[in-house]
Design a protein around this motif. Structure first.
Motif, short mmCIF file in Angstrom:
data_model
loop_
_atom_site.label_atom_id
_atom_site.label_comp_id
_atom_site.label_asym_id
_atom_site.label_seq_id
_atom_site.Cartn_x
_atom_site.Cartn_y
_atom_site.Cartn_z
N GLN A 609 0.83 -1.20 0.00
CA GLN A 609 0.00 0.00 0.00
C GLN A 609 0.87 1.26 0.00
O GLN A 609 0.38 2.33 0.37
CB GLN A 609 -0.93 0.01 1.23
CG GLN A 609 -2.07 -1.01 1.14
CD GLN A 609 -3.03 -0.87 2.29
OE1 GLN A 609 -2.68 -1.11 3.44
NE2 GLN A 609 -4.27 -0.46 1.99
N SER A 610 2.14 1.15 -0.36
CA SER A 610 2.99 2.33 -0.37
C SER A 610 4.02 2.21 -1.48
O SER A 610 4.40 1.10 -1.87
CB SER A 610 3.69 2.53 0.98
OG SER A 610 4.60 1.47 1.23
N LYS A 659 1.80 6.75 0.89
CA LYS A 659 1.13 5.68 1.63
C LYS A 659 -0.36 5.62 1.28
O LYS A 659 -0.89 6.40 0.50
CB LYS A 659 1.30 5.91 3.14
CG LYS A 659 2.75 5.96 3.59
CD LYS A 659 2.84 6.18 5.10
CE LYS A 659 4.28 6.24 5.57
NZ LYS A 659 4.36 6.47 7.02
N ASP A 660 -1.00 4.63 1.91
CA ASP A 660 -2.46 4.44 1.81
C ASP A 660 -2.90 4.28 0.35
O ASP A 660 -3.91 4.87 -0.10
CB ASP A 660 -3.21 5.61 2.46
CG ASP A 660 -2.85 5.76 3.93
OD1 ASP A 660 -2.64 4.71 4.59
OD2 ASP A 660 -2.74 6.90 4.40
#
Length: 2023
Positions: A609-610, A659-660
């Motif tokens: 996720q990054s 991120k995310d």
């Protein structure tokens, strides 16, 4: 000849007269000085004088003085001074001593005497003269004043106080080694301190007398002609001027009164009109007060023949010149001269031809000379006394002329001008060139720039405008002169443009307007201009390179916004580029947004996720301002969605972790930079995926079905694609039994992207309930499982029933029992049993039984018949495996027998074939074969393990044993099993070793860590011993390393230590990621590779310098330096900047440093440099780790020249009233090549601009100014000149006076504390007196305390200075300083030293050293270091600070620190760190000022640490003689720091750890181990350490253990000596390995062949270790014997054997002859004659004796010299009552020879006194008979009670064996006194009788064997075993048989006690010992051992009943002949 007057000689005669015999009286007033004159006495030499008063010697003091004239002066006389004084005079030469009459002093009381009396000179100094060269001269001055204590005497000269040489309370001034410099007026001054009274003064003049010396002397011999006048020279100088006196033949000239002798005014003597009687010796004497000298000459006046005083000489002239040939002749009368050439007369008194002229001197002049005049010319001289002639050669040269004259030329300023001048000349002559400039001669020596070459060419280097002019070349030679002229013009560079202005261009933001004024063109038209700019203070670079020379303004474009600019210009003409103009003021261009995007955008998925995004800033030229940060935007790739933005607000951050994000999704990413003007352009988009995730959904539509009893088939569909979250790597089929959910069976299926997926799991358990499931997996891991589905595998045939057995076995029936199968594989429906007669299938019967039936009785069997019985279980699928056995009806089965005859073949690395003979089957079939083995270390105590079992092969005779370990020792044994049970074990097979094979496994637990910048640390779990598969010595490991990013060659590393667990791979590249694998190998091959591990080396310093380094001087103080970056492979990290190191070559020792931050700036302008100095410059790059390597060799560049600094150290060493000499030194800053100096001077009172100026050359260092005004002040200025012009002048004032002296030292030195810093201080002072000569400079010296030397800091401090800053000091260091002044006369004394001053503290200059960081626990590390060097502390060390931070790619937490406030502490622990993280640690030292630089960063991995404590409770127990068992407890749990992986057991033999230490590594966490293959009976020390993945823990304290004893090794050697025909000595060495406590030895010997049909084996057991030899006396002549010796501990060890042959030796002497023994009253004499000497001469003799009570020959005496033929021994040395036979043996080099014939027996009985007569003894015996009988009877009764015990009957044997046991602590005596006896004797006799038992001394075990089955045809029929125990005897009865050291006085052996050969050989039989029946005897008590050597004697008989003469008959206890108690 004449008379000669010698120099005067002085004869000194010592004498002494008497004092005048009259008393004298003197009266003085009180306070006045009393001067007592020394009474006159005649004495030579001058006497030594001592003054006395009242008999007491007077010592000079402050009040009393004794003058040089021996006057006694009493100052400030008091009444107490009155009295009588006298003098004692001593003549030192003759020793006379005279005493003067008394001189009475009276002191009158004066009225109103003041306490203070003005000084008055009592004894003034006298004008003194001294001869030069004297050692010293003393001036004396005595003054009186009151009070005397305050009287001060001072000496001065030329107004300057004299401090040296003053003594005697200031009254005397001593000048040592006076010279003319000391001539002058000396003043003495007397003054009262603290008083205003006028001082008293007196003066004296010191003059120096110099002895005479001649300045002109006559020749030693003067030859004069009659009637001539002659002058005799004599001139002399001296101080005072000496007088001259002439003597002729020792008579003064004035006494001769000869008017022709005239003394001239200059001192010479003139003699006119010489007469012959004027011949003689003339002497000239010169004398003055300082001495006298003389010289002389001999005047010879005579008529003489012509003599040449100047004969003709060869002459050379140039054509056209004048030639003069000399011919000067003397003679009386004057000779006539004639010149001839050949026969032609050229000139004489009467002949004269043209061009040839006869000169008055007699010479010939030719004018002019032609070339044809060359030749020989002869001069003839004739007078009345004779004639002579001589000739000379005239040579004529060609004329010299210039053929290539100089030409007009033009040169560039600063270059070299060349003016040619070539001349032709006569080759026989040399020429000289002289150059003139504008008529002035050029002196090349005065200027280094001007050189005249050999060919005449003029070279002028570094030309300038002053060189312009007309140059004349003159050629000078003996062949003529010539000259030519040429013009030289010098052109130069143009000057710099003036008034350069820069203005911003309002119409264009990126341009500037420049304007300027045209410069001087340097006499050459300007070709163009060059415009340079400096951007943001960067180095200058050319911007416009060709500006039209007609222009005076221009627009400069192409500039960058938001940057500052400076401009400069230069003009270029024909010569070159001129100097740059002054720089413009700096302009700032307005800021604009960045014009380029960031570059090198790199995105990489960090997690699922990054994404990590990294970039580099835009090119610096595109920033257009100061970057404030970056904007990063991203969105899903390929979709039109909106961007998401991230603002990075720091321009220093070049990365961002986004991120995310969505798992496994592609994004496009862009980055733009921004500054104060706005956002720049975005970069092109880069795309990157987030990393894969695990699937989030299970497979769909899963169906599972059992296909058969062991297989389940699965059908399913993939999960939805959006839930896979990555690349589908496949599926996992799962099945696990319901009863054992932990036993999961997994099958991996590759993905199939077409249709429904299917797969199977096989090899499942039959008829078992399973849960099944399916999951999908990606690279990161497994997704969720599908819901479990329950199903069961199909039913199948069952397995074999268990435990088949038979009971109730009868003739016709038996019962069969069994158990249900272990593997039912379904529902058991029943059992099927069948039986048949063995091997008869037709007799088979079967029954089917219910599933609950487990036994069945079979009936109807035939008796004694073998049946085969089978039982099997039944399911619905059929009948299962059959279990069968055979049995005989009516015969119950038994346990089988053991197999036998085990043979091993076909040995391979992992298997072997075992062949065997089956054992007894126990009346039933064999159901199982079991093979056991000993593995590895083999021994009786080694355990057996089960290796292999085979069932249902009852007839097997060969088994293939699988699963063996390669290269391992095995020993096998078997047992067979039938229905009853297991057989006994077979005998073990032979030992085999399986073959080697490559290792099967790779090392486990492979991890890798960063070790350093160039190394990685790899760790693994080594192979276990059983995994080596080969010779352990050949086992090792191979590591393979390769770079991830390049196709680089693979690096291989070999580790040969099989126990190694870690290795550091060196020589790697810095900051590079590597992959590694490891494999094990042995001698056969290599095993598999381990899994790949990956790690990166640490960031390091650059390993290469920046490239293309270049330097260019841009001014006299600036150098532009440029370079390019370090090559990428050599950067080894992120380049943070560059460091420039530069120093002045040969002038500075340490370089300076300038740092350029950032990796993009690759140039720098070095400023504030020294002018015209050569600089060494180096550039290096640095990372966060430190500095890289600088470029080498350094770049060399010189700054441009400039006007020089002032000259230094200007002094005026010579100052006169009208002239001064000035001396200077070159400038300290020449700033170029010094071309010359200018001296300007003027009167100080004249106009400031009215200077007299003089220029001198560059090599001149002094100048004398003349025609000055006396006593006037002048100002002098000195300046130097380079090609850039004159420099700053140095000015000094001087006064034209001769009254000068050295200056006084500076005073009041002080150092204000406010001016003291850490490295500098300010010294202040007040100048002292300048000594009437101005101070020129000061010199400062510094001393570093406590032990430093004075060092000069500077010698050129301005004369005007009163303070100076002292720099370059060390911080926190104490110093002292001192100062001296220098004027024209010289240096002053140094001033008083300052008080010690300490510089202030500074931060420590160096970081702590040797920093190491090691893991301590799993969350802490231990930091250790060494303090900085003491000299770098710069103060009081307060402590240390440790900074540490976690190393992450992302921005991690900030740096943490820990302060250590104890300076002496050198270690600290950092705790509470994160596990499995890398940390970086640096350390600083700090004091009160601040911190030192940080140490180099050290990385450490936290999470792993070696055990902190050692194992506990270690126990060491002995198992066998070669094994120890070690047991222990693990370290405490809290100290293990992880899982214990194993232990290391260190063990070594006590006392020799370094040589014997071994280690056993246990790679399992077990706590017991057996150490094998140890040395027997040896103490071992054992310590243990535990280890885990991080390393080894500490060792435990050593524990001790000892192995058991074992049999010893064989003795180390076996040797024989003193071999005769019947005896020898045998000796042996201690075993090399005792393996225990040595209890003794066994010696066995026997003949190699039977002797007279009997072979006797003799065994002797010797107890104890320290005697290792034995005397054997029962050998047979010439027989060869085999000796065997073995040592014993708990058992006997191996034997050592050797053969020896009894004498005589081959080549030994024959037997001596005519043996005669005669006896006298006192002794016994043996005589013989020499026999055959053998092959070598006889060297000596020995004597053997045979006593009648023993019967064996033994050595009696040895070492008898060869010359002896008789030997005598006293009767007292022999045993009384014993007869002796003697024989003699000769000895040579080969050994002992044949013995002689025995002598007649001789009795040793001596004549006895009456108390030894028989009648006296009888009376005494009868008197004591009753008492003796009572004692004997009591002893007999006591012995009967213990007589017969422990009897046994021996076995029949067929040989003779004798055994003797010696137990005496190492020495043995065959003696029956309380000795342990064990005799075993069997002797075959012809008539079948047995020999009597033979006694053996206690401590001997003796046996002899006659090895023959029959003896003379008689069969051996009986044997006797004896254990003989002699009766105990009282001490009185054992007198003759006790210990050897208690021998009676007349013992025979006493005489030979010193020879161990005879030790214990001659003792009588034991008396009073009763012998019981000779069948069973045993000694029950043993006495103490005896310290005697041993001798063993055995005898044998070959016929008849063996009963020695005189002994009891057979059956009684009788000692054997020759076997006595004193053997």
């Amino acid at each position: 000849m004449g008379a000669l007057l010698q120099r005067k000689s002085e004869i000194q005669v010592a004498y002494m007269g008497n004092f005048m015999d009259t008393d004298q009286r003197k009266t003085v007033s009180q306070g006045q000085a009393a001067v007592l004159e020394f009474l006159y006495i005649i004495s030579y030499p001058r006497p030594q004088v001592t003054w006395f008063r009242d008999g007491h010697k007077i010592i000079p003091s402050s009040r009393i003085a004794i003058t040089l004239e021996n006057q006694l002066v009493i100052l400030a006389a008091e009444a107490t001074d009155a009295g009588g004084y006298y003098v004692q005079a001593v003549n030192e030469k003759n020793g006379e001593n005279k005493t003067s009459p008394f001189l009475y002093l009276s002191v009158a009381n004066a009225n109103n005497v003041s306490d203070t009396t003005a000084p008055i000179i009592v004894v003034p100094p006298r004008n003194t003269s001294v001869v030069a060269g004297s050692s010293e001269i003393t001036l004396e001055c005595v003054a009186n004043a009151r009070p005397v204590e305050k009287l001060s005497m001072t000496w001065k000269r030329n107004g300057i106080k004299i401090s040296s040489g003053v003594n005697s309370f200031g009254r005397r001034l001593t000048i040592t080694n006076p010279t003319t410099a000391d001539i002058g007026m000396y003043f003495c001054e007397a003054e009262l301190k603290d008083s205003t009274v006028e001082p008293a003064r007196a003066k004296a003049f010191l003059s120096i007398m110099e002895p005479p010396y001649f300045t002109a002397e006559p020749e030693s011999r003067i030859l004069a002609e009659v009637e001539k006048t002659v002058d005799l020279l004599c001139q002399a100088m001296g101080v005072p001027i000496p007088t001259l006196a002439w003597y002729k033949d020792s008579v003064p000239i004035n006494e001769l009164q000869n008017p022709r002798y005239k003394v001239l005014t200059d001192g010479g003597l003139q003699i006119q009109r010489l007469h012959p009687d004027d011949s003689g010796i003339f002497q000239c004497f010169a004398s003055n007060k300082a001495g006298e000298i003389q010289t002389h000459t001999y005047l010879d006046v005579t008529n003489i023949t012509p003599t040449f005083t100047r004969p003709p000489m060869d002459t050379t002239v140039t054509e056209g010149m004048t030639a003069v040939l000399s011919c000067e002749v003397t003679g009386a009368p004057k000779p006539a001269i004639t010149w001839k050439r050949g026969n032609q007369i050229l000139a004489s008194g009467s002949v004269q031809i043209p061009r040839f002229i006869l000169l008055e001197s007699g010479g010939l002049q030719i004018i002019p000379v032609f070339l044809q005049d060359a030749g020989n010319y002869t001069c003839y001289a004739v007078n009345s006394e004779g004639a002579l002639n001589a000739f000379a050669i005239l040579t004529v040269w060609n004329r010299t002329s210039i053929v290539h004259p100089p030409e007009d030329s033009t040169v560039i300023k600063g270059t070299t001008a060349t003016l040619q001048c070539e001349a032709t000349h006569d080759p026989r002559i040399a020429i000289r060139y002289v150059w003139k400039k504008d008529g002035i001669v050029i002196n090349p020596a005065s200027s280094s720039r001007v050189t005249v070459e050999k060919g005449g060419t003029l070279l002028i280097s570094q030309t300038w405008s002053g060189d312009i002019g007309d140059y004349t070349c003159e050629v000078i030679s003996f062949g003529g002169n010539d000259s030519k002229k040429a013009r030289l013009e010098v052109i130069e560079l143009p000057h710099s443009p003036q008034n350069l202005l820069a203005i911003l261009n309002s119409s264009h933001s990126r341009s500037v307007m420049l304007s300027w004024v045209r410069p001087f063109d340097g006499n050459s038209p300007v070709l163009y201009y060059i415009v340079e700019l400096s951007e943001n203070n960067s180095p200058w670079k050319v911007h416009l390179s060709n500006v039209n020379p007609k222009m005076t303004s221009i627009t400069v474009s192409g500039l960058t916004p938001a940057r500052t600019y400076q401009f400069r210009m230069c003009a270029v003409n024909q010569v070159g580029k001129g100097q740059y103009s002054t720089e413009t003021s700096r302009l700032m261009l307005p800021e604009e947004p960045p014009s380029a995007p960031p570059k090198n955008i790199v995105a990489s998925g960090r997690t699922n996720q990054s994404i990590m995004v990294q970039w580099q800033p835009p090119p610096e030229s595109e920033h257009n301002g100061v970057l404030h940060g970056y904007i990063l935007r991203y969105r899903l790739a390929g979709l039109p969605g909106e961007y998401h933005y991230k603002n990075i607000t720091s321009a220093e951050i070049n990365y961002c972790l986004v991120k995310d994000l969505i798992i496994w999704t592609q994004y496009e990413i862009q980055v733009a930079s921004y500054n104060g003007a706005g956002l720049g352009a975005f970069s092109r988009a880069v795309t990157e995926y987030t990393l894969q995730g695990v699937p989030t959904a299970p497979p769909q539509n899963v169906q599972a079905e059992a296909v058969n009893s062991t297989t389940i088939q699965f059908l399913w569909n993939p999960p939805p694609q959006q839930f896979i979250n990555g690349i589908n790597q496949g599926y996992k089929l799962l099945a696990w039994p319901v009863a054992a959910p932990e036993s999961v069976t997994v099958v991996t299926i590759a993905p199939d992207f077409h249709g429904v997926h299917s797969g199977c799991i096989t090899n499942l358990k039959k008829f078992t309930a399973y849960y099944t499931s399916v999951l999908c997996f990606t690279t990161p891991g497994d997704g969720p499982q599908s819901p479990p589905e329950l199903l069961c595998t199909h039913e199948d045939k069952p397995g074999a029933v268990g435990h088949l057995s038979f009971t109730e076995i009868l003739d016709t029936s038996l019962k069969v029992s069994w158990q249900e199968p272990v593997e039912k594989n379904g529902i058991i429906t029943g059992y099927q049993i069948s039986w048949e007669v063995y091997s008869r299938n037709e007799s088979r019967l079967a029954r089917t039984l219910a599933n609950t039936t487990f036994e069945y009785k079979i009936t109807g069997l035939s008796s004694l018949t073998t049946y085969t019985i089978e039982v099997a279980a039944v399911t619905a699928k059929g009948t299962g495996l059959v279990t069968s056995s055979t049995i005989s009806s009516g015969v119950p089965p038994e346990l089988p027998g053991a197999p036998s005859n085990l043979v091993i073949s076909n040995i391979s690395p992992r298997s072997a074939t075992l062949q065997f003979r089956p054992g007894y089957d126990g009346k039933t079939s064999i159901s199982k074969w079991i093979v056991e083995g000993q593995v590895g270390v083999l021994g009786e105590e080694e355990e057996w393990v089960s290796l292999y079992e085979v069932e249902n092969e009852p007839d097997a005779q060969m088994l293939e044993i699988p699963n063996l370990i390669p290269y391992t020792h095995y020993r096998f044994r078997m047992r067979q099993v039938n229905i009853v049970g297991q057989s006994p074990l077979s005998q073990p097979s032979r030992v085999i070793q399986t073959l080697q094979a490559p290792p099967d496994v790779a090392p486990r637990s492979v991890t890798v860590r960063t070790a350093s910048e160039t190394s990685l640390w790899i760790r693994w779990m080594p192979l276990l011993d059983a995994q080596y598969n080969g010779n352990p010595e050949s086992v090792g490991y191979r590591i393979k390393v390769w770079r991830v990013d390049l196709q680089s060659p693979v690096l291989m590393k070999i580790i040969s230590d099989r126990l190694e667990r870690e290795y550091t791979v060196e020589d790697l590249e810095e900051w590079v990621e590597y992959e590694l694998q490891i494999q094990a190998f042995n001698a056969i091959g290599a095993g598999p590779w381990s899994e790949v591990v990956r790690s990166c080396t640490r960031e390091s310093v650059p390993s290469a310098p920046p490239e293309n380094v270049s330097a260019e001087a841009v001014s006299s103080t600036q150098i532009l330096l440029t370079w390019t970056s370090v090559p990428e492979p050599e950067q080894n990290g992120l380049i943070l900047g560059y460091k420039i190191l530069f120093k002045a070559k040969d002038l500075e020792s340490e370089p300076k440093a300038q740092i350029v931050r950032g990796n993009h700036t690759q140039s720098v302008l070095l400023a504030s440099l020294r002018k015209y100095v050569l600089y060494e410059i180096q550039v290096l790059a640095f990372t966060r780790i430190g500095d890289g390597v600088p470029n080498f060799p350094p770049v060399i560049e010189r700054t441009k020249d400039d006007a020089p600094g002032p000259p230094v150290r200007l002094v005026f060493p010579e100052v006169r009233l009208t002239s001064v000499r000035i001396v200077w030194q070159p400038p300290e800053e020449p700033n170029g090549i010094i071309l010359g100096y200018q001296i300007a001077y003027r009167l100080a009172t004249s106009s400031p601009n009215k200077f007299t100026t003089v220029e001198v050359g560059s090599t001149v260092r002094q100048f004398t100014a003349t025609d000055l005004s006396p006593e006037s002040a002048y100002i002098f200025r000195t300046s130097a000149k380079t090609r850039q012009g004159w420099g700053e002048p140095l000015e000094a004032t001087v006064i034209t006076t001769e009254k000068r002296e050295r200056p006084a030292p500076p005073r009041e030195l002080r150092i204000p504390q406010s001016e003291v810093s850490s490295q500098s201080l300010q010294l202040q002072w007040v100048p002292g007196s300048d000594g009437s000569s101005p101070i020129r400079y000061f010199t400062v010296q510094v001393q570093e305390l406590p032990n430093g030397e004075w060092k000069t800091y500077s010698s050129s401090i301005s004369h005007e200075a009163t303070s100076c800053v002292i720099e370059r000091l060390n911080p926190f260091t104490s110093y002292k300083l001192r100062l001296k002044a220098t004027n024209d006369i010289g240096d002053s004394d140094f001033s008083a030293e300052t008080e010690a001053v300490t510089t202030l503290q500074d931060v420590p200059g160096e970081p702590p050293r040797s920093v190491s960081v090691t893991p301590h626990t799993t969350s802490s590390v231990l930091v250790q270091w060494q303090p900085p060097k003491v000299e770098s502390l710069n103060g009081l060390l307060l402590g240390y600070r440790i900074y540490y931070r976690e190393l992450e790619y992302e921005t991690g937490p900030g740096t943490e620190s820990k302060t250590i406030k104890i300076p002496s502490s050198l270690r600290a622990e950092l705790t509470q760190l994160k596990k499995y993280k890398r940390y970086e640690v640096v350390i600083t030292a700090y004091n009160i000022i601040g911190e030192s630089p940080t140490s180099a960063p050290v990385e450490v991995f936290v999470g792993e640490a070696a055990p902190a404590m050692a194992p506990q409770n270690i126990q060491v127990n002995a198992l066998t003689a070669s094994q120890l068992e070690i047991a222990w407890d693990p370290p405490p749990v809290d100290s293990q720091n992880g899982n214990i992986q194993g232990y290391k057991i260190y063990y070594w033999e006590m006392g020799i750890q370094n040589d014997t230490e071994k280690v056993k590594v246990l790679f399992l966490p077990e706590t017991t181990v057996q150490l094998k293959n140890l040395t027997s009976h040896t103490k071992y020390m054992v310590c243990i350490s535990a280890f885990n993945a991080a390393g080894d823990g500490p060792r435990s304290s050593p524990r001790q253990g000892r192995t058991h004893q074992a049999a010893p090794s064989a003795p180390s050697f076996l040797a024989f000596s003193e071999i005769t025909c019947t005896t020898l000595n045998v000796s042996w060495g201690e075993p090399t390995a005792a393996n225990g406590i040595l209890q003794g030895y066994r010696v066995v010997y026997e003949p190699l062949a039977p002797v007279q049909g009997v072979s006797k084996v003799v065994t002797v057991d010797i107890k104890g270790n320290w005697q290792r030899w034995l005397k054997v006396r029962d050998l047979n002549k010439g027989v060869t014997y085999l000796f065997r010796v073995q040592a014993r501990t708990i058992t006997y060890g191996p034997e050592l054997q050797a053969n020896v042959t009894a004498g005589p030796a081959k080549g030994s002497p024959g037997s001596p002859q005519e043996i005669l023994a005669t006896k006298s009253a006192s002794g016994l004499t043996l005589q013989w004659t020499e026999g055959d000497s053998g092959d070598k001469p006889t060297t000596g003799y020995i004597i053997e004796a045979r006593p009648s009570d023993e019967g064996l020959w033994d050595t009696f005496a040895k070492d008898i010299p060869r010359s002896a033929t008789s030997y005598t021994v006293g009767l007292d040395k022999l045993k009384q009552g014993v007869s002796y036979e003697f024989r003699v043996v000769a000895v040579n080099e080969f050994g002992y020879g044949e013995p002689s014939i025995p002598s007649a027996a001789v009795s040793a009985q001596m004549e006895t006194p009456f108390y030894e007569e028989w009648w006296f003894l009888l009376v005494m015996a009868l008197s004591s008979l009753i008492l003796i009988l009572l004692v004997v009877f009591a002893l007999v009764l006591h012995g009967q009670s213990r007589k017969y015990k422990n009897c046994s009957t021996g076995k029949n044997i067929s040989n003779v064996e004798e055994s003797v046991t010696l137990d005496n602590g190492g020495f043995t005596a065959l003696e029956l006194n309380s000795r342990h006896l064990n005799v075993k004797s069997t002797f075959s006799k012809k008539n079948g009788t047995r020999s009597p038992p033979r006694p053996s001394p206690g401590g001997l075990h003796y046996s002899d064997e006659d090895i023959c089955n029959k003896y003379n045809g008689a069969v051996l029929t009986e044997s006797v075993a004896l254990n003989e125990k002699p009766l105990e005897v009282s001490e009185s009865e054992a007198t003759d048989s006790d210990y050897e050291d208690e021998l009676p006085k007349h013992s025979f052996v006493n005489h030979y006690m010193s020879d161990p050969t005879y030790y214990n050989s001659w003792k009588r039989q034991q008396k009073s010992v009763k012998h019981p029946t000779p069948y069973r005897y045993e000694e029950c008590a043993a006495s103490e051992t005896e310290p005697y050597f041993q001798t063993v004697i055995t005898t044998q008989s070959t016929g008849g009943v063996y009963t020695p003469t005189g002994q009891p008959a057979s059956g009684s206890r009788t000692p054997v002949t020759g076997f006595s108690s004193f053997v």
